[in-house]
Design a protein around this motif. Structure first.
Motif, mmCIF file in Angstrom:
data_model
loop_
_atom_site.group_PDB
_atom_site.id
_atom_site.type_symbol
_atom_site.label_atom_id
_atom_site.label_comp_id
_atom_site.label_asym_id
_atom_site.label_seq_id
_atom_site.Cartn_x
_atom_site.Cartn_y
_atom_site.Cartn_z
ATOM 1 N N LEU A 283 14.011 -97.136 -44.465
ATOM 2 C CA LEU A 283 14.691 -97.213 -45.773
ATOM 3 C C LEU A 283 16.173 -97.511 -45.621
ATOM 4 C CD1 LEU A 283 13.268 -94.270 -47.928
ATOM 5 C CD2 LEU A 283 13.097 -96.710 -48.411
ATOM 6 N N THR A 284 16.833 -96.819 -44.700
ATOM 7 C CA THR A 284 18.282 -97.006 -44.559
ATOM 8 C C THR A 284 18.614 -98.357 -43.940
ATOM 9 O OG1 THR A 284 18.273 -95.725 -42.493
ATOM 10 C CG2 THR A 284 18.836 -94.542 -44.527
ATOM 11 N N PHE A 285 17.728 -98.878 -43.093
ATOM 12 C CA PHE A 285 17.950 -100.214 -42.529
ATOM 13 C C PHE A 285 17.834 -101.270 -43.632
ATOM 14 C CE2 PHE A 285 16.762 -104.100 -40.272
ATOM 15 C CZ PHE A 285 17.767 -104.151 -39.321
ATOM 16 N N LYS A 286 16.783 -101.159 -44.450
ATOM 17 C CA LYS A 286 16.598 -102.111 -45.559
ATOM 18 C C LYS A 286 17.754 -102.000 -46.558
ATOM 19 C CE LYS A 286 11.583 -102.481 -45.292
ATOM 20 N NZ LYS A 286 10.290 -102.123 -45.907
ATOM 21 N N PHE A 287 18.196 -100.772 -46.806
ATOM 22 C CA PHE A 287 19.327 -100.565 -47.721
ATOM 23 C C PHE A 287 20.589 -101.229 -47.165
ATOM 24 C CE2 PHE A 287 22.997 -98.008 -49.159
ATOM 25 C CZ PHE A 287 22.897 -98.258 -50.526
ATOM 26 N N ALA A 288 20.829 -101.084 -45.870
ATOM 27 C CA ALA A 288 21.998 -101.713 -45.244
ATOM 28 C C ALA A 288 21.960 -103.224 -45.425
ATOM 29 C CB ALA A 288 22.078 -101.341 -43.767
ATOM 30 N N LEU A 289 20.778 -103.820 -45.287
ATOM 31 C CA LEU A 289 20.647 -105.267 -45.486
ATOM 32 C C LEU A 289 20.988 -105.652 -46.929
ATOM 33 C CD1 LEU A 289 17.386 -105.991 -43.464
ATOM 34 C CD2 LEU A 289 19.739 -106.550 -42.805
ATOM 35 N N GLU A 290 20.559 -104.835 -47.888
ATOM 36 C CA GLU A 290 20.881 -105.087 -49.299
ATOM 37 C C GLU A 290 22.382 -104.928 -49.558
ATOM 38 O OE1 GLU A 290 18.837 -106.295 -51.709
ATOM 39 O OE2 GLU A 290 17.395 -106.489 -50.072
ATOM 40 N N ILE A 291 22.982 -103.936 -48.925
ATOM 41 C CA ILE A 291 24.426 -103.715 -49.058
ATOM 42 C C ILE A 291 25.192 -104.920 -48.504
ATOM 43 C CG2 ILE A 291 26.348 -102.371 -48.051
ATOM 44 C CD1 ILE A 291 25.179 -100.991 -50.484
ATOM 45 N N ILE A 292 24.755 -105.440 -47.367
ATOM 46 C CA ILE A 292 25.409 -106.617 -46.783
ATOM 47 C C ILE A 292 25.371 -107.779 -47.777
ATOM 48 C CG2 ILE A 292 25.204 -108.400 -44.987
ATOM 49 C CD1 ILE A 292 24.244 -106.071 -43.095
ATOM 50 N N LYS A 293 24.210 -108.019 -48.377
ATOM 51 C CA LYS A 293 24.092 -109.117 -49.356
ATOM 52 C C LYS A 293 25.027 -108.892 -50.543
ATOM 53 C CE LYS A 293 19.335 -109.449 -49.222
ATOM 54 N NZ LYS A 293 18.052 -109.663 -49.847
ATOM 55 N N TYR A 294 25.024 -107.652 -51.055
ATOM 56 C CA TYR A 294 25.866 -107.343 -52.217
ATOM 57 C C TYR A 294 27.344 -107.525 -51.869
ATOM 58 C CZ TYR A 294 27.717 -104.974 -56.315
ATOM 59 O OH TYR A 294 28.397 -104.688 -57.468
ATOM 60 N N CYS A 295 27.737 -107.064 -50.698
ATOM 61 C CA CYS A 295 29.146 -107.178 -50.289
ATOM 62 C C CYS A 295 29.555 -108.629 -50.060
ATOM 63 C CB CYS A 295 29.415 -106.323 -49.051
ATOM 64 S SG CYS A 295 29.358 -104.558 -49.426
ATOM 65 N N GLU A 296 28.627 -109.440 -49.570
ATOM 66 C CA GLU A 296 28.920 -110.874 -49.441
ATOM 67 C C GLU A 296 29.162 -111.485 -50.813
ATOM 68 O OE1 GLU A 296 25.560 -112.264 -47.155
ATOM 69 O OE2 GLU A 296 26.558 -111.798 -45.248
ATOM 70 N N ASP A 297 28.380 -111.051 -51.799
ATOM 71 C CA ASP A 297 28.564 -111.506 -53.178
ATOM 72 C C ASP A 297 29.938 -111.058 -53.693
ATOM 73 O OD1 ASP A 297 27.953 -112.692 -55.607
ATOM 74 O OD2 ASP A 297 26.647 -111.071 -56.290
#
Length: 115
Positions: free
Chosen positions: A11-25
């Motif tokens: 869960l935390t790995f997948k969340f980190a990937l989502e955070i990376i995408k959001y932060c790139e945005d």
């Protein structure tokens, strides 16, 4: 021996990937300060969970999880700032995910102290 998936690690790995995408945005929208803070705290949750998997003792395991719980709270703070600020992308899904992670991490901490 059966290799069971570690739910909180996944869960935390997948969340980190989502955070990376959001932060790139956010960076594309020139919101650099929030993007950097959120990227650090949001990816640190999983990093500390991963570290806890190789803890030297139960106390070390709980300590690493408590650090992760603090990072969860900081991440919620940054996400709520995004939510209530104008011209920020939607964060409701990320808030739901981090709240779910928070419940699991806190449950693990509580049950680890009992044993």
């Amino acid at each position: 021996m059966e290799n069971k998936e570690n739910v909180i690690v996944t869960l935390t790995f997948k969340f980190a990937l989502e955070i990376i995408k959001y932060c790139e945005d956010l960076q594309d929208k020139r919101k650099f300060v929030i993007a950097n803070q959120l990227l650090k705290s949001g990816t640190s949750i999983g990093a500390n969970i991963r570290e806890a998997q190789n803890a030297e003792s139960k106390a070390d395991f709980i300590h690493k999880l408590k650090i992760s719980a603090k990072e969860v709270e900081e991440t919620i703070y940054w996400l709520e700032l995004c939510k209530f600020s104008e011209n920020y992308p939607a964060v409701e899904e990320l808030i739901d995910q981090v709240n779910h992670i928070s419940r699991i991490v806190n449950k693990i901490i509580i049950t680890s102290k009992i044993k």
